[in-house]
Design a protein around this motif. Structure first.
Motif, PDB file in Angstrom:
ATOM      1  N   THR A 182     -11.242   5.515   0.637  1.00 13.09           N
ATOM      2  CA  THR A 182      -9.961   4.908   1.392  1.00 13.09           C
ATOM      3  C   THR A 182     -10.397   5.147   2.741  1.00 13.09           C
ATOM      4  O   THR A 182     -10.317   6.232   3.218  1.00 13.09           O
ATOM      5  N   LEU A 183     -10.378   4.045   3.679  1.00 13.33           N
ATOM      6  CA  LEU A 183     -10.363   3.909   5.129  1.00 13.33           C
ATOM      7  C   LEU A 183      -8.987   3.058   5.722  1.00 13.33           C
ATOM      8  O   LEU A 183      -9.239   1.812   5.188  1.00 13.33           O
ATOM      9  N   SER A 184      -8.146   3.885   6.311  1.00 15.01           N
ATOM     10  CA  SER A 184      -7.180   3.227   6.977  1.00 15.01           C
ATOM     11  C   SER A 184      -7.218   3.020   8.628  1.00 15.01           C
ATOM     12  O   SER A 184      -7.464   4.384   9.105  1.00 15.01           O
ATOM     13  N   PHE A 185      -6.959   2.175   9.188  1.00 17.55           N
ATOM     14  CA  PHE A 185      -6.731   1.859  10.559  1.00 17.55           C
ATOM     15  C   PHE A 185      -5.279   1.982  10.767  1.00 17.55           C
ATOM     16  O   PHE A 185      -4.697   1.094  10.195  1.00 17.55           O
ATOM     17  N   HIS A 186      -4.694   2.764  11.592  1.00 18.03           N
ATOM     18  CA  HIS A 186      -3.291   2.533  11.850  1.00 18.03           C
ATOM     19  C   HIS A 186      -2.732   3.286  13.123  1.00 18.03           C
ATOM     20  O   HIS A 186      -3.317   4.087  13.901  1.00 18.03           O
ATOM     21  N   ASP A 195      -1.063   5.009   2.707  1.00 18.86           N
ATOM     22  CA  ASP A 195      -0.800   6.306   2.241  1.00 18.86           C
ATOM     23  C   ASP A 195      -0.728   6.490   0.679  1.00 18.86           C
ATOM     24  O   ASP A 195      -1.464   7.175  -0.074  1.00 18.86           O
ATOM     25  N   GLY A 196      -0.431   5.362   0.067  1.00 20.80           N
ATOM     26  CA  GLY A 196      -0.133   5.199  -1.216  1.00 20.80           C
ATOM     27  C   GLY A 196      -1.454   5.049  -2.072  1.00 20.80           C
ATOM     28  O   GLY A 196      -1.795   5.733  -3.071  1.00 20.80           O
ATOM     29  N   VAL A 197      -2.295   4.502  -1.560  1.00 23.14           N
ATOM     30  CA  VAL A 197      -3.668   4.162  -2.197  1.00 23.14           C
ATOM     31  C   VAL A 197      -4.604   5.286  -1.883  1.00 23.14           C
ATOM     32  O   VAL A 197      -5.398   5.942  -2.760  1.00 23.14           O
ATOM     33  N   GLU A 198      -4.225   5.921  -0.656  1.00 25.21           N
ATOM     34  CA  GLU A 198      -5.118   7.033  -0.436  1.00 25.21           C
ATOM     35  C   GLU A 198      -4.721   8.300  -1.363  1.00 25.21           C
ATOM     36  O   GLU A 198      -5.706   8.988  -1.941  1.00 25.21           O
ATOM     37  N   THR A 243       1.860  10.009   8.213  1.00 22.40           N
ATOM     38  CA  THR A 243       0.466  10.468   7.711  1.00 22.40           C
ATOM     39  C   THR A 243      -0.418   9.753   8.375  1.00 22.40           C
ATOM     40  O   THR A 243      -0.617   8.605   8.905  1.00 22.40           O
ATOM     41  N   GLY A 244      -1.842  10.371   8.026  1.00 21.84           N
ATOM     42  CA  GLY A 244      -3.198   9.662   8.149  1.00 21.84           C
ATOM     43  C   GLY A 244      -3.623  10.101   9.701  1.00 21.84           C
ATOM     44  O   GLY A 244      -4.318   9.413  10.348  1.00 21.84           O
ATOM     45  N   ASP A 245      -3.681  11.402   9.823  1.00 24.52           N
ATOM     46  CA  ASP A 245      -4.355  11.877  10.995  1.00 24.52           C
ATOM     47  C   ASP A 245      -5.926  12.017  10.797  1.00 24.52           C
ATOM     48  O   ASP A 245      -6.278  11.669   9.631  1.00 24.52           O
ATOM     49  N   LEU A 246      -6.618  12.322  11.710  1.00 27.19           N
ATOM     50  CA  LEU A 246      -8.246  12.277  11.427  1.00 27.19           C
ATOM     51  C   LEU A 246      -8.761  13.291  10.532  1.00 27.19           C
ATOM     52  O   LEU A 246      -9.687  13.064   9.951  1.00 27.19           O
ATOM     53  N   ASP A 247      -8.173  14.384  10.540  1.00 31.33           N
ATOM     54  CA  ASP A 247      -8.525  15.316   9.536  1.00 31.33           C
ATOM     55  C   ASP A 247      -7.972  15.208   8.183  1.00 31.33           C
ATOM     56  O   ASP A 247      -8.281  16.193   7.424  1.00 31.33           O
ATOM     57  N   ASP A 248      -7.436  14.147   7.850  1.00 27.33           N
ATOM     58  CA  ASP A 248      -6.980  13.794   6.584  1.00 27.33           C
ATOM     59  C   ASP A 248      -8.030  12.879   5.823  1.00 27.33           C
ATOM     60  O   ASP A 248      -8.386  11.725   6.279  1.00 27.33           O
ATOM     61  N   HIS A 291       0.857  -1.238   0.060  1.00 27.38           N
ATOM     62  CA  HIS A 291      -0.102  -0.034   0.010  1.00 27.38           C
ATOM     63  C   HIS A 291       0.890   1.480   0.199  1.00 27.38           C
ATOM     64  O   HIS A 291       0.241   2.367  -0.003  1.00 27.38           O
ATOM     65  N   HIS A 292       2.336   1.467   0.227  1.00 27.65           N
ATOM     66  CA  HIS A 292       2.829   2.520   0.377  1.00 27.65           C
ATOM     67  C   HIS A 292       3.581   3.011  -1.329  1.00 27.65           C
ATOM     68  O   HIS A 292       3.810   4.151  -1.015  1.00 27.65           O
ATOM     69  N   ALA A 293       3.440   2.207  -2.099  1.00 29.14           N
ATOM     70  CA  ALA A 293       4.156   2.447  -3.405  1.00 29.14           C
ATOM     71  C   ALA A 293       3.564   3.942  -3.723  1.00 29.14           C
ATOM     72  O   ALA A 293       2.324   3.830  -4.040  1.00 29.14           O
TER      73      ALA A 293
END
Ligand code: V1P
Ligand code: CA
Ligand code: ZN
Length: 391
Positions: free
Chosen positions: A202-206, A188-191, A222-227, A147-149
């Motif tokens: 896109t929905l990521s839990f991390h 992050d890459g998919v988002e 990356t991937g804060d709630l406001d993103d 998922h990061h590429a």
């Protein structure tokens, strides 16, 4: 008699090419393709292949990979080896993102790398067409989920983003695709690829937040709630992130996962789901910092499957190999509606570091629990606050 069944009206297919197992990222590198050998042997040992259509995947074509990635980057990946790496990098400036620039330790150039990359991608694309053609209801590729590429750059052990390629294929058939990512790292890459696209959510839990005393963030930071997708474009609000402190346990994960997914599925009404099942969210993972068990990791998958949408199941991270293999075998059984005749040990083994330096758990003793393995424990109140905000 194993009692492995093949339920009618619910077709599962398995897409894989064993050659990916031969690859080696380097001695100290945490990504171990041989975890897939362990998973495969468990799956075959339990006879789960009799519950699925199994396909030996062929390599993806360069043209297929160019549907997302820069042609120059694809050409580089298709030709690079430890022998010609320096030479190729000089002609191709884009190659600078592979060593020695920044992510060199994370994304090394190793022997057989091209073969590996195009095979895991080929398996994902085959799994995708099994779904889009209506041949399968669920299609599995445990070697995919990288998922990061990025478009023209490798990142975090990922060189080709097989997930983005799959979703692009799906968009030719399905009006809306939901991507869910339970790897401990942000997808992050998919988002990023779909940040302007309202047909893909896109929905990521991390794990997210302070990492150590030196102020380093947990990868990729990356991937804060406001993103929530690129503001001012049609993609705004079609990305969602659930940043989680370390130490989250089964009960807490079940709560955030089910609350968030049920709301997202009801509101977005996807025509298909891609689920990245990175197993580094398990307790005792060498890189992860969560404390969830195989049972809950599997329940996330069962929960999504119960929504009865075309479902692509992909692997991803997972760095304590025995736990990865157990989890993905257990999940293959769940997806094919099998109860394993001999219970596979669903207890986690400790991560290698904890194992070698461990004083409290003597030899032969089962590691009882991973509670309080990490300093910052996850608080119920924080999770409730997050779910409220998501509403
Ligand atoms: O923390 C980093 C850094 C610091 N940098 C400048 C990059 N990288 C992480 C990468 C984790 C990738 C996860 C991939 C996935 O989401 C999908 C397959 O699971 C990292 C870590 C770590 N502890 O987070 N790289 C390494 N460890 C590493 C260690 C030894 C050798 C090579 C890489
Ligand atoms: Ca994730
Ligand atoms: Zn990960």
């Amino acid at each position: 008699e194993l009692g492995i069944t093949r339920p009618a009206g619910h077709k599962v297919s398995f897409h894989y090419n064993s050659h990916v197992e031969d690859m080696h990222f380097g001695k100290t590198h945490p990504m171990k393709p041989w975890r897939l050998t362990l998973a495969k042997h468990l799956i075959l040992g339990f006879g789960l292949q009799y519950s699925m259509d199994t396909y030996e995947a062929v390599a993806a074509g360069k043209d297929e990979v160019e549907a997302f990635h820069d042609p120059d980057y694809v050409d580089f990946l298709s030709r690079v080896s430890p022998n010609n790496f320096r030479e190729l990098s000089e002609i191709a400036h884009f190659a600078a993102s592979i060593p020695p620039r920044h992510d060199g330790d994370n994304c090394p150039v190793f022997d057989g790398m091209s073969t590996y990359l195009f095979l895991y991608t080929g398996a994902t694309l085959e799994a995708t067409s099994a779904l889009t053609s209506g041949q399968s209801d669920v299609a599995i590729n445990w070697s995919g989920g990288l998922h990061h590429a990025h478009k023209g750059e490798a990142s975090g052990f990922c060189y080709i983003n097989d997930i983005v390629l799959s979703i692009l294929d799906m968009l030719r058939v399905y009006p809306r695709v939901l991507y869910i990512d339970i790897d401990v790292h942000h997808g992050d890459g998919v988002e990023e690829a779909f940040q302007r696209q309202p047909r893909v959510m896109t929905l990521s839990f991390h794990r997210y937040g302070p990492y150590d005393d030196t102020g380093h963030k947990f990868f990729p930071g990356t991937g804060d709630l406001d993103d929530i997708g690129l503001r001012g474009t049609p993609g705004e609000h079609f990305a969602l992130n659930v940043p989680i402190p370390s130490g989250i346990d089964d009960r807490q994960y079940k709560y955030v996962f089910e609350e968030t997914c049920s709301r997202v599925i009801d509101a977005f009404k996807p025509s298909a789901v891609v689920l990245q099942c990175g197993a580094d969210s398990l307790g005792g993972d060498r890189l992860g910092q969560f404390n969830i068990n195989i049972r809950q990791h599997g329940e996330c998958i069962s929960y999504i499957q119960s929504r009865r949408l075309p479902l692509l199941i992909l692997g991803g991270g997972g760095y304590t190999a025995r736990n990865v293999a157990r989890a993905w075998c257990h999940e293959t059984a769940l997806l094919t509606s099998n109860t394993l005749p001999e219970q596979i040990p669903l207890d986690l083994v400790p991560r290698p570091e904890a194992f070698s330096g461990n004083k409290t758990h003597g030899e032969g003793k089962m590691y009882p629990s991973f509670e309080r393995l990490h300093k910052n424990e996850c608080k119920d109140a924080e999770l409730e606050f997050m779910v409220k905000k998501i509403e």
